[in-house]
Motif scaffolding. Structure first.
Motif, PDB file in Angstrom:
ATOM      1  N   GLU A 262      36.602  14.569   6.690  1.00 19.62           N
ATOM      2  CA  GLU A 262      38.350  14.983   6.145  1.00 19.62           C
ATOM      3  C   GLU A 262      38.375  13.372   6.228  1.00 19.62           C
ATOM      4  OE1 GLU A 262      36.626  15.892   8.788  1.00 19.62           O
ATOM      5  OE2 GLU A 262      37.527  15.237  10.353  1.00 19.62           O
ATOM      6  N   ASN A 263      38.246  12.508   7.134  1.00 15.68           N
ATOM      7  CA  ASN A 263      39.263  10.799   6.970  1.00 15.68           C
ATOM      8  C   ASN A 263      37.944   9.951   5.779  1.00 15.68           C
ATOM      9  OD1 ASN A 263      39.987  11.433   9.246  1.00 15.68           O
ATOM     10  ND2 ASN A 263      38.808  10.994   9.929  1.00 15.68           N
TER      11      ASN A 263
ATOM     12  N   ALA B 207      38.399  18.726   4.721  1.00 15.99           N
ATOM     13  CA  ALA B 207      38.152  18.176   3.857  1.00 15.99           C
ATOM     14  C   ALA B 207      38.476  19.451   2.565  1.00 15.99           C
ATOM     15  CB  ALA B 207      36.914  18.146   4.209  1.00 15.99           C
ATOM     16  N   TYR B 208      37.649  19.393   1.723  1.00 10.81           N
ATOM     17  CA  TYR B 208      37.741  19.937  -0.033  1.00 10.81           C
ATOM     18  C   TYR B 208      38.424  21.385   0.413  1.00 10.81           C
ATOM     19  CZ  TYR B 208      36.771  21.729  -4.989  1.00 10.81           C
ATOM     20  OH  TYR B 208      36.879  22.090  -5.593  1.00 10.81           O
ATOM     21  N   THR B 209      37.430  22.789   1.858  1.00 12.32           N
ATOM     22  CA  THR B 209      38.123  23.832   1.581  1.00 12.32           C
ATOM     23  C   THR B 209      39.863  23.821   1.996  1.00 12.32           C
ATOM     24  OG1 THR B 209      37.002  23.951   3.640  1.00 12.32           O
ATOM     25  CG2 THR B 209      36.552  25.080   1.655  1.00 12.32           C
ATOM     26  N   SER B 210      40.112  22.755   2.617  1.00  8.60           N
ATOM     27  CA  SER B 210      41.755  22.488   2.569  1.00  8.60           C
ATOM     28  C   SER B 210      42.533  23.016   1.145  1.00  8.60           C
ATOM     29  CB  SER B 210      41.732  21.854   3.440  1.00  8.60           C
ATOM     30  OG  SER B 210      42.341  20.355   3.207  1.00  8.60           O
TER      31      SER B 210
ATOM     32  N   PHE C  13      46.161  11.235  11.538  1.00  5.09           N
ATOM     33  CA  PHE C  13      46.301  10.993   9.899  1.00  5.09           C
ATOM     34  C   PHE C  13      46.990  12.433   9.034  1.00  5.09           C
ATOM     35  CE2 PHE C  13      42.849   7.797  10.433  1.00  5.09           C
ATOM     36  CZ  PHE C  13      43.367   7.277   9.527  1.00  5.09           C
ATOM     37  N   ARG C  14      46.850  13.013   9.808  1.00  4.46           N
ATOM     38  CA  ARG C  14      47.495  14.488   9.725  1.00  4.46           C
ATOM     39  C   ARG C  14      48.608  15.068  10.795  1.00  4.46           C
ATOM     40  NH1 ARG C  14      42.676  17.950   8.010  1.00  4.46           N
ATOM     41  NH2 ARG C  14      41.593  17.393   8.797  1.00  4.46           N
ATOM     42  N   PRO C  15      48.954  16.314  10.212  1.00  9.55           N
ATOM     43  CA  PRO C  15      49.554  17.105  10.912  1.00  9.55           C
ATOM     44  C   PRO C  15      49.322  17.939  12.349  1.00  9.55           C
ATOM     45  CG  PRO C  15      50.831  18.110   9.419  1.00  9.55           C
ATOM     46  CD  PRO C  15      49.160  16.712   8.805  1.00  9.55           C
ATOM     47  N   LYS C  16      48.056  18.239  11.871  1.00  9.54           N
ATOM     48  CA  LYS C  16      47.102  18.667  12.831  1.00  9.54           C
ATOM     49  C   LYS C  16      46.121  17.788  14.063  1.00  9.54           C
ATOM     50  CE  LYS C  16      42.462  20.087  12.362  1.00  9.54           C
ATOM     51  NZ  LYS C  16      41.191  20.883  11.289  1.00  9.54           N
TER      52      LYS C  16
ATOM     53  N   GLU D  34      39.861  12.716  -3.329  1.00  7.51           N
ATOM     54  CA  GLU D  34      39.711  11.670  -2.186  1.00  7.51           C
ATOM     55  C   GLU D  34      41.291  11.826  -1.514  1.00  7.51           C
ATOM     56  OE1 GLU D  34      40.063   8.298  -0.735  1.00  7.51           O
ATOM     57  OE2 GLU D  34      39.376   7.805  -2.685  1.00  7.51           O
ATOM     58  N   MET D  35      40.867  12.054  -0.063  1.00  5.41           N
ATOM     59  CA  MET D  35      41.302  12.505   1.490  1.00  5.41           C
ATOM     60  C   MET D  35      42.927  12.515   1.875  1.00  5.41           C
ATOM     61  SD  MET D  35      39.031  14.641   2.447  1.00  5.41           S
ATOM     62  CE  MET D  35      40.775  15.806   3.468  1.00  5.41           C
TER      63      MET D  35
END
Lengths: 434, 166
Positions: free
Chosen positions: A224-225, B122-125, A101-104, B56-57
């Motif tokens: 994060e998903n 998540a949020y702190t990104s 989902f992300r480059p990471k 929304e992620m």
């Protein structure tokens, strides 16, 4: 314009600098772990050891113990289950491929791949039989294969339950079977893909055999998903064995594994992998009894009311009732297996009341933490002291990795069995003096 | 203002000279490639705003990809830019040419930092440092691009009209 750059960089670099004193791992085991301030990284540390095979060496047993290889040459053995007749089931498994989902995730995949953590799943259960009791299996047979990232096993009567990553499947088992050919019957679907971040579904039957308890790990490190991906996850399910009906028995457990009933109190206990990327000493993984309807914090908080700033929207109502777990095991030690000792006799008297925990070991802190099997003494159904090393030496002196302990089980003689998913061996630990 | 020597009527203020050779093909390439980091970095600021507004992620995921894509294409555009800069003596002599180059170096540095911040979970990104960096990078890339475009216009003007350009 370029003169401005120190101005922009200064606060960010200050943010990245740690300067925090490391916490002694010993201060993070037990009921009241030291919890340092949170850190947020620009680049989270990843430290995974290169694998060097065991060769002729073996893990180091604790004082008064000996270790043998019950069998080796497995393909990523993750968990172990002892059948009533003494046969041992070794679950060879790995997680399904993860979506990007992300480059990471591309970068992290490279690093973890170098540690051998991304091998294709064997999806197989192998049966071992050590009839003469010399600690070496003479019989080895493919018990079940073509499974789907299996992990948990539980036998009730003649019903053998296998927890695949996406369903509990029931097979008929007759004592002495070396292979099951009958097709399985699905009891209940479990949360599997397309995202299946914590894929191991730990399984245990209630002492009366009427219910099954399943550990269903979260679908992310810390949402994060998306919170939608966490539906019915980070929880222990209670499944009715007769009907397949289920409910959430407890929630807020980020990745619960090693579900087992404590023999004296008959309470359900689990080990839990806590969240990453808040610092090398946060958040300590833990061992806890599980209260029905209990909420243990994830994702909103940890160890009660320690709020995680990464989760939105916030839920102060849930943080307010978050239960503090019973016993911390240390940060990032990654407990993936737990079993209660029994009175079988093959281990010393000092290791007969308590819990063995397999610590798979850290990948996001330096120095390493975990990579060992410990024993936590219990008294009256509760932990009663500091952990004792049972099996160490998984890390070589040159910081390479020989093995990583995962699932643990007691064998029919009361010895401890340890699955090593990097050394691809099942180790048997017993008293040095029989 | 226009010198009498030019054959182009002064009513066309910024005439482009006819491409002279291989080095002049780098200029359109420089322009085309520059569009990517400009779009990506300004876009990342917008998707950051959308994330902060919605939690929304997926919006934060967009930001992470846009920043990395901007960095990759920024390196390619930067190579074209450096070649263009070296090839063109007149650009090299102008202050806005240097500001454009150094400013874009800073844009890339901050965007790289932003990529790391956006690799958090998540949020702190995004909050607070991610969206702050996204805003700075978005503004800065527009300023440096404006300077870059302007200095090209000036250089071409001089090429056509001599040193007495505005």
């Amino acid at each position: 314009m370029n003169r401005l750059s120190p101005l922009f960089l200064a606060p960010l670099l200050a943010l990245a600098a740690c300067g925090q004193k490391p916490v002694d791992p010993g201060a993070q085991t037990g009921p009241n772990p030291q919890l340092p301030d949170q850190q947020q990284y620009l680049m989270p540390p990843m430290k995974v050891g290169k694998v060097t095979p065991w060769g002729n060496t073996m893990p180091t047993p604790g004082a008064g113990l000996r270790v043998q290889a019950l069998a080796s040459g497995f393909e990523h053995p993750r968990s172990i289950y002892t059948l009533p007749n003494g046969d041992v089931l070794v679950v060879e498994s790995n997680g399904p491929p993860a979506p990007v989902f992300r480059p990471k995730e591309i970068i992290m995949g490279w690093v973890q791949g170098s540690a051998g953590a991304k091998a294709k799943s064997a999806n197989r259960i192998t049966l071992l039989r050590d009839a003469d009791g010399d600690g070496k299996a003479e019989v080895r047979s493919v018990f079940l294969d073509h499974l789907n990232s299996p992990f948990g096993v539980a036998l009730v009567g003649n019903d053998l339950y296998i927890a695949n990553t996406d369903a509990i499947v029931r097979y008929p088992y007759v004592t002495g079977d070396k292979r099951i050919t009958a097709p399985g019957q699905k009891l209940v679907d479990l949360p599997g893909g397309p995202i299946d971040h914590h894929w191991t579904k730990s399984l245990v039957a209630s002492p009366d055999g009427s219910k099954l308890y399943v550990g269903v790990g979260s679908n992310s490190n810390i949402t994060e998903n998306g919170i939608g991906a966490e539906m019915n996850r980070a929880a222990i399910w209670e499944v009715d064995r007769a009907t397949g009906m289920w409910r959430l028995f407890a929630q807020g457990l980020r990745n619960p594994n090693g579900l087992n009933f404590e023999p004296q109190s008959h309470a359900l206990w689990t080990v839990v992998n806590e969240r990453d990327e808040l610092g090398p000493d946060l958040v300590p993984d833990y061992l806890t009894s599980v209260r029905p309807g209990g909420f243990y914090g994830w994702p909103y908080s940890y160890y009660g009311n320690h709020v995680d700033p990464r989760v939105r929207p916030r839920r102060p109502d849930l943080v307010a009732r978050a239960i503090v777990p019973d016993y911390a095991l240390g940060s990032h030690v990654a407990p993936l297996g737990m079993v209660f000792a029994n009175n079988g006799g093959a281990l010393p008297q000092t290791l007969r009341d308590g819990a063995f925990v397999g610590e798979h070991g850290s990948w996001d802190r330096d120095p390493f933490n975990g990579y060992r099997v410990i024993f936590i003494p219990f008294a009256n159904g509760r932990p009663s002291g500091k952990p004792v090393d049972v099996l160490t030496g998984f890390l070589a002196k040159d910081q390479t990795v020989h093995g990583r302990p995962v699932g643990v089980a007691m064998d029919s003689r009361g010895a401890l069995l340890v699955a090593d998913d990097v050394g691809n061996t099942v180790w048997r630990v017993s008293s040095a003096t029989p | 203002m226009a010198s009498a020597a030019t054959s182009i009527p002064p009513s066309r203020p910024y005439p482009l000279p006819r491409p002279r050779g291989i080095l002049d093909t780098i200029y359109p390439l420089h322009v085309i490639l520059s569009a990517y980091p400009i779009a990506c970095f300004t876009g990342a600021f917008l998707t950051d705003c959308a994330y902060v507004a919605s939690a929304e992620m997926q919006w934060a995921n967009f930001s992470a990809w846009l920043i990395v894509a901007g960095l990759v294409m920024g390196v390619v555009a930067g190579i074209a830019g450096v070649v263009d800069f070296i090839a063109n003596r007149r650009v090299r002599r102008r202050r806005s040419g240097w500001l454009h180059g150094l400013g874009n170096g800073l844009v890339m540095l901050l965007a790289l930092l932003n990529a790391f911040v956006h690799s958090r979970d998540a949020y702190t990104s995004v909050m607070p440092w991610g969206i702050f960096l996204s805003a700075v990078v978005a503004v800065l890339v527009l300023v440096t691009s404006w300077l870059g475009t302007r200095q090209t216009m000036e250089a071409r003007w001089i090429e056509m009209n001599g040193e007495v350009a505005p």
